[in-house]
Scaffold this motif. Structure first.
Motif, PDB file in Angstrom:
ATOM      1  N   PRO A  17       0.905  -1.367  -0.170  1.00 28.75           N
ATOM      2  CA  PRO A  17      -0.104  -0.026   0.023  1.00 28.75           C
ATOM      3  C   PRO A  17       0.875   1.313  -0.001  1.00 28.75           C
ATOM      4  N   LEU A  18       2.174   1.193   0.121  1.00 33.73           N
ATOM      5  CA  LEU A  18       3.063   2.232   0.346  1.00 33.73           C
ATOM      6  C   LEU A  18       3.081   3.224  -0.996  1.00 33.73           C
ATOM      7  N   ILE A  19       2.790   2.711  -2.148  1.00 28.53           N
ATOM      8  CA  ILE A  19       2.605   3.532  -3.294  1.00 28.53           C
ATOM      9  C   ILE A  19       1.735   4.753  -2.998  1.00 28.53           C
ATOM     10  N   PHE A  20       0.794   4.685  -2.291  1.00 22.92           N
ATOM     11  CA  PHE A  20      -0.162   5.799  -2.088  1.00 22.92           C
ATOM     12  C   PHE A  20       0.458   6.944  -1.155  1.00 22.92           C
ATOM     13  N   GLN A  21       1.852   6.656  -0.777  1.00 20.39           N
ATOM     14  CA  GLN A  21       2.524   7.872  -0.554  1.00 20.39           C
ATOM     15  C   GLN A  21       2.746   8.739  -1.383  1.00 20.39           C
ATOM     16  N   ASN A  22       2.730   8.505  -2.661  1.00 17.81           N
ATOM     17  CA  ASN A  22       3.006   9.619  -3.767  1.00 17.81           C
ATOM     18  C   ASN A  22       1.705  10.298  -3.909  1.00 17.81           C
ATOM     19  N   ALA A  23       0.793  10.118  -3.075  1.00 24.61           N
ATOM     20  CA  ALA A  23      -0.378  11.125  -3.177  1.00 24.61           C
ATOM     21  C   ALA A  23      -0.429  12.146  -2.276  1.00 24.61           C
ATOM     22  N   HIS A  24       0.879  12.360  -1.648  1.00 28.06           N
ATOM     23  CA  HIS A  24       1.076  13.613  -0.687  1.00 28.06           C
ATOM     24  C   HIS A  24       0.432  14.973  -1.283  1.00 28.06           C
ATOM     25  N   ARG A  25       1.079  15.296  -2.217  1.00 23.60           N
ATOM     26  CA  ARG A  25       0.344  16.589  -3.097  1.00 23.60           C
ATOM     27  C   ARG A  25      -0.960  16.627  -3.212  1.00 23.60           C
ATOM     28  N   SER A  29       5.734  19.490   0.076  1.00 23.20           N
ATOM     29  CA  SER A  29       4.907  19.557  -1.307  1.00 23.20           C
ATOM     30  C   SER A  29       4.363  20.888  -1.597  1.00 23.20           C
ATOM     31  N   CYS A  30       4.213  21.782  -0.454  1.00 22.89           N
ATOM     32  CA  CYS A  30       3.770  23.291  -0.637  1.00 22.89           C
ATOM     33  C   CYS A  30       4.984  24.121  -0.930  1.00 22.89           C
ATOM     34  N   ARG A  31       6.304  23.848  -0.616  1.00 24.39           N
ATOM     35  CA  ARG A  31       7.419  24.120  -0.607  1.00 24.39           C
ATOM     36  C   ARG A  31       7.835  24.001  -2.129  1.00 24.39           C
ATOM     37  N   HIS A  32       7.560  22.943  -2.809  1.00 27.17           N
ATOM     38  CA  HIS A  32       8.034  22.739  -4.134  1.00 27.17           C
ATOM     39  C   HIS A  32       7.048  23.178  -5.099  1.00 27.17           C
ATOM     40  N   ILE A  33       5.560  23.429  -4.908  1.00 30.20           N
ATOM     41  CA  ILE A  33       4.750  24.006  -5.570  1.00 30.20           C
ATOM     42  C   ILE A  33       5.143  25.431  -5.416  1.00 30.20           C
ATOM     43  N   ALA A  34       5.558  26.132  -4.287  1.00 29.52           N
ATOM     44  CA  ALA A  34       5.937  27.531  -4.402  1.00 29.52           C
ATOM     45  C   ALA A  34       7.058  27.787  -5.330  1.00 29.52           C
ATOM     46  N   GLY A  35       8.046  27.342  -5.015  1.00 27.77           N
ATOM     47  CA  GLY A  35       9.293  27.364  -5.981  1.00 27.77           C
ATOM     48  C   GLY A  35       9.789  26.456  -6.852  1.00 27.77           C
ATOM     49  N   GLY A  36       8.987  25.292  -7.126  1.00 25.27           N
ATOM     50  CA  GLY A  36       9.556  24.223  -7.913  1.00 25.27           C
ATOM     51  C   GLY A  36       9.413  24.682  -9.354  1.00 25.27           C
ATOM     52  N   ARG A  37      10.332  24.169 -10.413  1.00 22.64           N
ATOM     53  CA  ARG A  37      10.093  24.288 -11.673  1.00 22.64           C
ATOM     54  C   ARG A  37      10.610  25.651 -12.347  1.00 22.64           C
ATOM     55  N   LEU A  38      11.302  26.569 -11.239  1.00 21.21           N
ATOM     56  CA  LEU A  38      11.812  27.733 -11.883  1.00 21.21           C
ATOM     57  C   LEU A  38      13.189  27.998 -11.956  1.00 21.21           C
ATOM     58  N   LYS A  39      13.462  28.534 -13.179  1.00 19.08           N
ATOM     59  CA  LYS A  39      14.962  28.521 -13.335  1.00 19.08           C
ATOM     60  C   LYS A  39      15.678  30.011 -12.854  1.00 19.08           C
ATOM     61  N   HIS A  40      14.848  30.722 -12.522  1.00 18.96           N
ATOM     62  CA  HIS A  40      15.017  32.085 -12.088  1.00 18.96           C
ATOM     63  C   HIS A  40      14.259  32.658 -11.267  1.00 18.96           C
TER      64      HIS A  40
END
Length: 263
Positions: A142-150, A198-209
């Motif tokens: 069942p641990l694959i559901f850990q990926n649903a955290h976002r 996840s919130c931290r990644h949403i706030a600043g993720g996928r940004l190059k500059h």
């Protein structure tokens, strides 16, 4: 007692140590405290959500977060969003929200570490062997559901908005100790939710500059500061949730009266 073994090509291997671990400190204390703390909270919360009473103080519009939003016929005036759930004993009043809150906590990066160590002994502490012979990671049921955290984070954000609305409605009746407790709980819940990785990644993720996205950068720095306190906030919110629920339960059961400051 230790022994040495000879390698096939000559020389010796590392010493074969019969002891389970060479740690001499009380490494077992942290997982034990975690086990007791989480076990006690889960027991209290489970009992409360199936009590179906003492969750609403009509005079001051106090609604415990364990029953918010209240969605069964048992809710009475606390049913601010209607009563779509059947009036069945095994269905909690907040059955639509409790699974998402549970999923958010269970998939939280800190809580994973906490209950993996305390309940599964996987591993119980650093430099202590795992309690299981095999480990497949979080790639299988069942641990694959850990990926649903976002996605659980999004749901937790909505529920935090509902809890905030509950505190606002209660504030319309005046100011009492119950209002203070409700607001402290809401603020701590927001701090814990926003400190999520996840919130931290949403706030600043996928940004190059970052320089091209000053608003997101400022929010990312704010969330990053909260993120360093994620563990503490995880435990604090367990405490504020239990305290808020117990206080409202006590008022609803008429064990004591609310300390009123205004009105």
């Amino acid at each position: 007692m230790t022994t040495t073994a000879t390698r096939p090509g000559g020389g010796t291997e590392r010493a074969a140590i019969s002891a389970r671990t060479l740690r001499t400190d009380r490494w077992w204390l942290a997982p034990l405290v975690t086990f007791i703390g989480l076990g006690a909270w889960v027991t209290y919360a489970t009992v409360r959500v199936f009590m179906h009473k003492w969750f609403w103080v009509e005079e001051f519009h106090y609604l415990t977060p364990f029953y918010s939003p209240c969605l069964t016929d048992r809710c009475g005036d606390a049913a601010l969003f209607g009563t779509p759930l059947p009036n069945f004993f095994l269905i909690p009043e907040a059955a639509f929200t409790l699974p998402f809150l549970l999923l958010f906590r269970l998939t939280c990066y800190y809580y994973r570490k906490a209950y993996y160590r305390a309940f599964w002994l996987s591993p119980p502490a650093c430099a202590v062997p795992d309690g299981h012979k095999s480990y497949s990671g979080e790639t299988r049921f069942p641990l694959i559901f850990q990926n649903a955290h976002r996605y659980a984070f999004y749901a937790a954000g909505i529920i935090s908005v509902i809890n905030t609305w509950d505190a606002i409605l209660a504030q319309s009746t005046g100011l009492g100790l119950g209002n203070v407790i409700l607001w402290v709980n809401v603020i701590m819940l927001w701090a814990y939710t926003l400190s999520c990785h996840s919130c931290r990644h949403i706030a600043g993720g996928r940004l190059k500059h970052f320089s091209k996205h000053p608003v997101r950068y400022r929010f990312w720095t704010f969330v990053s500061k909260l993120n360093t306190r994620h563990m503490q906030l995880a435990w604090i919110t367990l405490g504020t949730l239990a305290l808020t629920d117990f206080y409202i339960m006590g008022l609803a059961a008429e064990w004591f009266s609310d300390l009123r400051i205004i009105n």
